[in-house]
Design an enzyme around this catalytic site. Structure first.
Site, mmCIF file in Angstrom:
data_model
loop_
_atom_site.group_PDB
_atom_site.id
_atom_site.type_symbol
_atom_site.label_atom_id
_atom_site.label_comp_id
_atom_site.label_asym_id
_atom_site.label_seq_id
_atom_site.Cartn_x
_atom_site.Cartn_y
_atom_site.Cartn_z
ATOM 1 N N HIS A 117 0.812 -1.215 0.000
ATOM 2 C CA HIS A 117 0.000 0.000 0.000
ATOM 3 C C HIS A 117 0.852 1.276 0.000
ATOM 4 O O HIS A 117 0.341 2.358 -0.278
ATOM 5 C CB HIS A 117 -0.988 -0.010 1.177
ATOM 6 C CG HIS A 117 -0.380 0.253 2.518
ATOM 7 N ND1 HIS A 117 -0.123 -0.751 3.439
ATOM 8 C CD2 HIS A 117 0.014 1.393 3.124
ATOM 9 C CE1 HIS A 117 0.382 -0.228 4.530
ATOM 10 N NE2 HIS A 117 0.478 1.081 4.373
ATOM 11 N N ASP A 147 0.107 -7.664 1.323
ATOM 12 C CA ASP A 147 0.515 -6.267 1.459
ATOM 13 C C ASP A 147 2.037 -6.127 1.508
ATOM 14 O O ASP A 147 2.579 -5.329 2.260
ATOM 15 C CB ASP A 147 -0.113 -5.614 2.695
ATOM 16 C CG ASP A 147 0.006 -4.091 2.674
ATOM 17 O OD1 ASP A 147 0.113 -3.526 1.566
ATOM 18 O OD2 ASP A 147 0.018 -3.471 3.762
ATOM 19 N N GLY A 219 3.485 6.738 8.106
ATOM 20 C CA GLY A 219 4.870 6.838 7.627
ATOM 21 C C GLY A 219 5.731 5.695 8.111
ATOM 22 O O GLY A 219 6.783 5.413 7.549
ATOM 23 N N ASN A 220 5.284 5.022 9.197
ATOM 24 C CA ASN A 220 5.990 3.844 9.699
ATOM 25 C C ASN A 220 5.748 2.618 8.826
ATOM 26 O O ASN A 220 6.463 1.622 8.929
ATOM 27 C CB ASN A 220 5.544 3.500 11.124
ATOM 28 C CG ASN A 220 6.452 4.092 12.190
ATOM 29 O OD1 ASN A 220 5.994 4.735 13.108
ATOM 30 N ND2 ASN A 220 7.751 3.885 12.057
ATOM 31 N N SER A 221 4.688 2.648 8.011
ATOM 32 C CA SER A 221 4.354 1.494 7.179
ATOM 33 C C SER A 221 5.544 1.080 6.333
ATOM 34 O O SER A 221 6.139 1.906 5.644
ATOM 35 C CB SER A 221 3.170 1.825 6.269
ATOM 36 O OG SER A 221 1.984 1.942 6.997
ATOM 37 N N ALA A 238 0.162 -1.835 9.970
ATOM 38 C CA ALA A 238 -1.107 -1.161 10.237
ATOM 39 C C ALA A 238 -1.315 -0.986 11.728
ATOM 40 O O ALA A 238 -0.624 -1.577 12.557
ATOM 41 C CB ALA A 238 -2.259 -1.977 9.645
ATOM 42 N N ILE A 239 -2.293 -0.139 12.056
ATOM 43 C CA ILE A 239 -2.695 0.058 13.449
ATOM 44 C C ILE A 239 -4.217 0.017 13.527
ATOM 45 O O ILE A 239 -4.914 0.201 12.523
ATOM 46 C CB ILE A 239 -2.198 1.402 14.031
ATOM 47 C CG1 ILE A 239 -2.761 2.591 13.210
ATOM 48 C CG2 ILE A 239 -0.689 1.440 14.077
ATOM 49 C CD1 ILE A 239 -2.442 3.936 13.811
ATOM 50 N N LEU A 276 -4.052 -26.866 -1.230
ATOM 51 C CA LEU A 276 -4.407 -28.216 -0.807
ATOM 52 C C LEU A 276 -5.707 -28.689 -1.450
ATOM 53 O O LEU A 276 -5.837 -29.851 -1.816
ATOM 54 C CB LEU A 276 -4.526 -28.261 0.720
ATOM 55 C CG LEU A 276 -4.746 -29.636 1.377
ATOM 56 C CD1 LEU A 276 -3.604 -30.584 1.023
ATOM 57 C CD2 LEU A 276 -4.861 -29.481 2.890
ATOM 58 N N MET A 279 -12.262 -27.204 1.555
ATOM 59 C CA MET A 279 -13.041 -26.165 2.214
ATOM 60 C C MET A 279 -13.065 -26.513 3.696
ATOM 61 O O MET A 279 -13.349 -27.656 4.067
ATOM 62 C CB MET A 279 -14.453 -26.083 1.636
ATOM 63 C CG MET A 279 -14.486 -25.585 0.206
ATOM 64 S SD MET A 279 -16.174 -25.392 -0.414
ATOM 65 C CE MET A 279 -16.762 -24.084 0.674
#
Length: 460
Positions: A117, A147, A219-221, A238-239, A276, A279
């Site tokens: 992101h 992500d 900005g830490n991402s 994320a937070i 695999l 379900m």
């Protein structure tokens, strides 16, 4: 009255028996700080900072005014008062957007891992290293499902970070989060690992987050979560927050997942996950009573010609371990299978009819099918993705009918009910969905959608 009540209480307590409460009243030795030593994370930070970079991106966003508003702007009454503002162009208007994030150097020759992101859709990526040098980076590959993305700069003798086995990290371990929040420059926060194996957060398709209370801010991402030896445990992602600031609940993608995805993107240009072909569902209290076991993952259905069917797995089996590692829930099993990779040979421990058995399986590649829907009136404007027996909305045209009734990108289509069927039919493929909705008019169908952790019913 008070005395009577108290006496009755004491009598009842004596009749109930003695309670032995465990206590430890031993005296602790209190030691004064050593005047020649300072408790500090500085050596760790000094080791890691050269491996963390600042990433700034430029994106070109096209803004198109929906047709219904354009008709309003072109109305003669509107033009009378607003003149040229009524001449709204039909072509989308381009607008630049700028964003900041962090990244972690993983090779001396310039490979950097970050969040998808952070760089998704970027037309320009600028990387600034700890010594202030700036480089233009190119995107090597990205994996929205986890992500994770890999970019590269043309540089030599960089300072790659050292990875560690995130599975061996323990809840309560002290960790440092290092990145560049708000574009201020290198910043370090500390905390502990609050939890592991967090799934069903609703952020990514594949989740196995490390939760931490080390402050993670915008900005830490893409920055580093490290242990006290300076080894990478995870990539900050994320937070959870109501205010937009840090509330002590941050999530990092574990280093083992990062390593698998980054290596795949660099070597193959894509991520080929193991599959695999089952379900599955979690073991709840009612299933525990029915099957006589309170752990593992229940197999509801086995796909034909899949790795599971060839291994001998049957509906009703409960998978309790993969390669000797216990499986707690469906999300954990899915992650273990996916990141073993296609072609991997695994050993499954299965509970069947009151006995534990061992089965061998050779994983196939997980295939993803995408299709932009045309000629189906109720679905026009949607791009659908079929993966793991699920149909997910990959994109929505904002001017389409599905967008108007509330269908959103990321929605999972669980089931459909139409005027023809009169009942809910589960959806596991794009073709099933198209067949059910073909030839229907607006208002003739209901969609059951999963969005994050909620279920929605929408009339099409």
């Amino acid at each position: 009255m008070k005395k009577i009540i108290l006496s009755s209480f004491l009598a009842a307590a004596l009749l109930a028996g003695n309670i032995n409460i465990k206590s430890d009243n031993s005296t602790l030795n209190r030691v004064a700080p050593n005047q020649n030593q300072v408790m500090s994370f500085s050596p760790v930070v000094k080791k890691v900072i050269p491996s963390v970079v600042n990433i700034s991106t430029t994106k070109i966003v096209k803004i198109k005014i929906p047709d219904q508003f354009r008709r309003f702007f072109n109305d003669p009454f509107f033009k009378r008062f607003f003149g040229p503002f009524g001449n709204v162009p039909n072509t989308p208007k381009e607008q630049k957007e700028y964003a900041l994030g962090s990244g972690v150097i993983i090779s001396k020759n310039g490979y950097i891992v970050t969040n998808n992101h952070v760089v998704s859709g970027a037309t320009k990526i600028i990387v600034k290293t700890f010594d202030g040098k700036k480089y233009t980076a190119k995107l090597i590959g990205s994996d929205p499902a986890t992500d994770i993305a890999v970019i590269k700069i043309e540089a030599k003798n960089l300072h790659p970070i050292t990875f560690t086995d995130s599975d061996k990290a323990k809840v309560g371990d002290v960790v440092l989060a290092i990145g560049e929040p708000f574009g201020l420059g290198e910043s370090v926060t500390h905390g502990i690992i609050s939890a592991k194996n967090r799934t069903s957060i609703g952020l990514n398709s594949y989740e196995n987050f490390i939760q931490t209370d080390a402050a993670i801010n915008p900005g830490n991402s893409g920055g580093a979560l490290v242990d006290l030896k300076g080894r990478l445990i995870g990539i900050n992602s994320a937070i959870i927050t109501k205010s937009g600031g840090n509330n002590g609940i941050g999530f990092a993608i574990p280093s083992n997942m990062v390593k698998f995805v980054a290596t795949s993107l660099i070597e193959k240009g894509k991520v080929i996950r193991g599959y695999l072909g089952v379900m599955i569902s979690n073991i709840d209290s009612s299933k525990a009573k029915l099957y006589g076991i309170d752990h593992g993952v229940l197999v509801n259905k086995v796909q034909k010609n899949s790795a599971a069917s060839k291994a001998g797995i049957k509906p009703g089996d409960i998978i309790v371990a993969v390669d000797g590692e216990k499986v707690k829930n469906a999300g954990e099993l899915r992650n273990k299978i996916a990141f073993k990779g296609a072609g991997a040979e695994i050993t499954l421990t299965v509970y069947r009819n009151g006995k534990y058995i061992t089965l061998k399986a050779k994983l196939k590649a997980l295939k993803v099918k995408k299709e932009k829907i045309q000629n189906i009136k109720l679905l026009e404007g949607l791009t659908l993705k079929e993966e793991k027996n699920e149909v997910k909305v990959d994109n929505v045209n904002p001017n389409s009918y599905p967008a108007m009734v509330g269908v959103q990108k990321g929605d999972i289509i669980l089931a459909v009910k139409t005027v023809k069927t009169g009942k809910w039919v589960e959806i596991h493929s794009i073709n099933e969905l198209k067949t059910l909705l073909k030839g229907l008019d607006r208002g003739d169908a209901l969609l059951k959608l999963k969005r994050e952790n909620s279920i929605f019913i929408i009339q099409l």
